[in-house]
Scaffold this motif. Structure first.
Motif, mmCIF file in Angstrom:
data_model
loop_
_atom_site.group_PDB
_atom_site.id
_atom_site.type_symbol
_atom_site.label_atom_id
_atom_site.label_comp_id
_atom_site.label_asym_id
_atom_site.label_seq_id
_atom_site.Cartn_x
_atom_site.Cartn_y
_atom_site.Cartn_z
ATOM 1 N N MET A 106 39.253 46.606 32.782
ATOM 2 C CA MET A 106 38.803 46.908 34.060
ATOM 3 C C MET A 106 39.257 46.693 34.596
ATOM 4 S SD MET A 106 36.635 44.620 32.550
ATOM 5 C CE MET A 106 35.813 44.279 34.265
ATOM 6 N N VAL A 107 40.760 47.187 34.860
ATOM 7 C CA VAL A 107 41.061 47.741 36.034
ATOM 8 C C VAL A 107 40.479 49.484 36.289
ATOM 9 C CG1 VAL A 107 43.461 49.028 37.112
ATOM 10 C CG2 VAL A 107 43.346 47.226 36.615
ATOM 11 N N ARG A 108 39.921 49.969 34.845
ATOM 12 C CA ARG A 108 39.261 51.535 35.387
ATOM 13 C C ARG A 108 37.728 51.621 35.552
ATOM 14 N NH1 ARG A 108 43.070 52.025 30.806
ATOM 15 N NH2 ARG A 108 44.882 53.634 31.932
ATOM 16 N N GLU A 156 43.421 43.196 49.248
ATOM 17 C CA GLU A 156 44.337 43.745 50.363
ATOM 18 C C GLU A 156 45.752 44.138 49.611
ATOM 19 O OE1 GLU A 156 43.376 42.274 53.969
ATOM 20 O OE2 GLU A 156 40.854 43.182 54.165
ATOM 21 N N ARG A 157 46.440 42.775 49.119
ATOM 22 C CA ARG A 157 47.447 42.834 49.007
ATOM 23 C C ARG A 157 48.028 43.721 47.559
ATOM 24 N NH1 ARG A 157 51.232 37.097 48.133
ATOM 25 N NH2 ARG A 157 52.697 38.424 47.653
ATOM 26 N N PHE A 158 46.744 43.603 46.520
ATOM 27 C CA PHE A 158 47.250 44.341 45.628
ATOM 28 C C PHE A 158 46.395 44.843 44.801
ATOM 29 C CE2 PHE A 158 49.218 39.879 45.095
ATOM 30 C CZ PHE A 158 50.229 40.612 44.752
ATOM 31 N N PRO A 159 46.311 46.940 45.683
ATOM 32 C CA PRO A 159 44.950 47.405 45.201
ATOM 33 C C PRO A 159 44.771 48.005 43.736
ATOM 34 C CG PRO A 159 46.223 48.105 46.887
ATOM 35 C CD PRO A 159 47.622 47.358 46.273
ATOM 36 N N LEU A 160 43.291 47.664 43.693
ATOM 37 C CA LEU A 160 43.210 48.802 42.225
ATOM 38 C C LEU A 160 43.574 50.257 42.393
ATOM 39 C CD1 LEU A 160 39.619 47.603 41.511
ATOM 40 C CD2 LEU A 160 42.340 46.715 40.575
ATOM 41 N N PRO A 161 44.294 50.810 41.253
ATOM 42 C CA PRO A 161 44.298 52.026 41.490
ATOM 43 C C PRO A 161 43.187 53.163 41.845
ATOM 44 C CG PRO A 161 45.276 51.351 39.132
ATOM 45 C CD PRO A 161 44.542 50.089 40.133
#
Length: 47
Positions: free
Chosen positions: A21-23, A41-46
């Motif tokens: 899901m992150v990809r 905003e605190r934990f942005p997706l790579p």
């Protein structure tokens, strides 16, 4: 901590789904609900 086979399988599947899901989500240009925006905003997706 020792995990039995069922919990170990569940852990592996959970990690796999998260990684997928992150990809996938960034490539779909998914819009985030306003309530979740601070977390993104605190934990942005790579990228």
């Amino acid at each position: 901590m020792v995990l039995d086979n069922e919990r170990l399988m569940t852990l592996g599947l959970t990690i796999s789904v998260y990684c997928r899901m992150v990809r996938v989500l960034p490539s779909l240009d998914t819009r985030v609900e306003p309530g979740y925006q601070p977390y993104l905003e605190r934990f942005p997706l790579p990228e």
